[in-house]
Write a protein that holds these residues in place. Structure first.
Motif, PDB file in Angstrom:
ATOM      1  N   LEU A   9      15.927  25.160  11.614  1.00 36.71           N
ATOM      2  CA  LEU A   9      15.342  25.569  12.897  1.00 36.71           C
ATOM      3  C   LEU A   9      16.404  25.701  13.986  1.00 36.71           C
ATOM      4  N   ALA A  10      17.347  24.777  14.030  1.00 36.23           N
ATOM      5  CA  ALA A  10      18.413  24.844  15.042  1.00 36.23           C
ATOM      6  C   ALA A  10      19.278  26.084  14.840  1.00 36.23           C
ATOM      7  N   ALA A  11      19.608  26.394  13.588  1.00 35.43           N
ATOM      8  CA  ALA A  11      20.413  27.582  13.300  1.00 35.43           C
ATOM      9  C   ALA A  11      19.631  28.851  13.633  1.00 35.43           C
ATOM     10  N   ALA A  12      18.337  28.871  13.317  1.00 33.52           N
ATOM     11  CA  ALA A  12      17.504  30.043  13.606  1.00 33.52           C
ATOM     12  C   ALA A  12      17.372  30.262  15.112  1.00 33.52           C
ATOM     13  N   ASP A  13      17.323  29.178  15.875  1.00 31.02           N
ATOM     14  CA  ASP A  13      17.207  29.292  17.336  1.00 31.02           C
ATOM     15  C   ASP A  13      18.424  29.962  17.966  1.00 31.02           C
TER      16      ASP A  13
END
Length: 194
Positions: A118-122
């Motif tokens: 999720l952090a990378a996708a954000d």
């Protein structure tokens, strides 16, 4: 192939694995990824390096994407596990929450891996493509968590063959599984909810 339970044991790719990684990299490069995040275990890192070589992207490594730690099961064959830990193995196969070999629960793997994804996708631009290079069990549990599935149903997703992938996208109601255990380029699926 010996059929050993690898878990988080840090082993290199075989020559077959390197060839598979090269093939997958060529296919995945066609998706024009914007970022690559990978487990720091050698077999995943080497797979990610093949994609990075084709795309020119840097790789972000995160231990949160490591495969499930399976304690004393690691390095054993499934036959050895059933002989030594029969009841524990049977409970795990029934979908009960089991610390395989004294290791991690599947939910614990999802709790550490899903936030990394999720952090990378954000950080992606709108419509961006993230490639996550991890391990079969960690991927399955992370997909289950992202889709909001009950942990008892994660096994229904099935495992991933080596260097195959799953494709997730964000829909109006959250994450959607678009393809699973794919080994060819994804094709758009047209449906009533698109």
């Amino acid at each position: 192939m010996e059929g050993r339970f690898q878990g988080s044991t840090d082993i290199p790719l075989t020559s077959t694995g390197v060839a598979q990684a090269k093939r997958a990299a060529r296919l995945l490069a066609a998706l024009e990824p914007d970022a690559i995040v990978s487990s720091d275990l050698q077999r995943a890192a080497d797979t990610a390096a093949e994609l990075a070589a084709v795309t020119g992207l840097d790789i972000s490594y995160d231990e949160g994407l490591r495969e499930t730690y399976a304690g004393v099961w690691q390095g054993l064959t499934h036959e050895e596990i059933t002989q030594r830990f029969g009841e524990e193995y049977a409970a795990w196969k029934r979908g009960e929450p089991v610390r395989r070999g004294g290791g991690e629960l599947e939910t614990e793997v999802a709790e550490r891996a899903a936030p990394v994804v999720l952090a990378a996708a954000d950080k992606l631009p709108d419509g961006g493509v993230l490639v996550v290079v991890s391990h079969g069990g960690a991927i399955r549990t992370t997909i289950g968590r992202l889709l909001g599935l009950d942990p008892r149903s994660w096994e229904a997703l099935g495992g991933l063959s080596n260097t195959c992938w799953s494709v997730l996208g964000e829909g109006a109601r959250g994450w959607r599984l678009l393809e699973h255990n794919a080994g060819t380029l994804p094709e758009p699926v047209l449906g009533d909810d698109d």
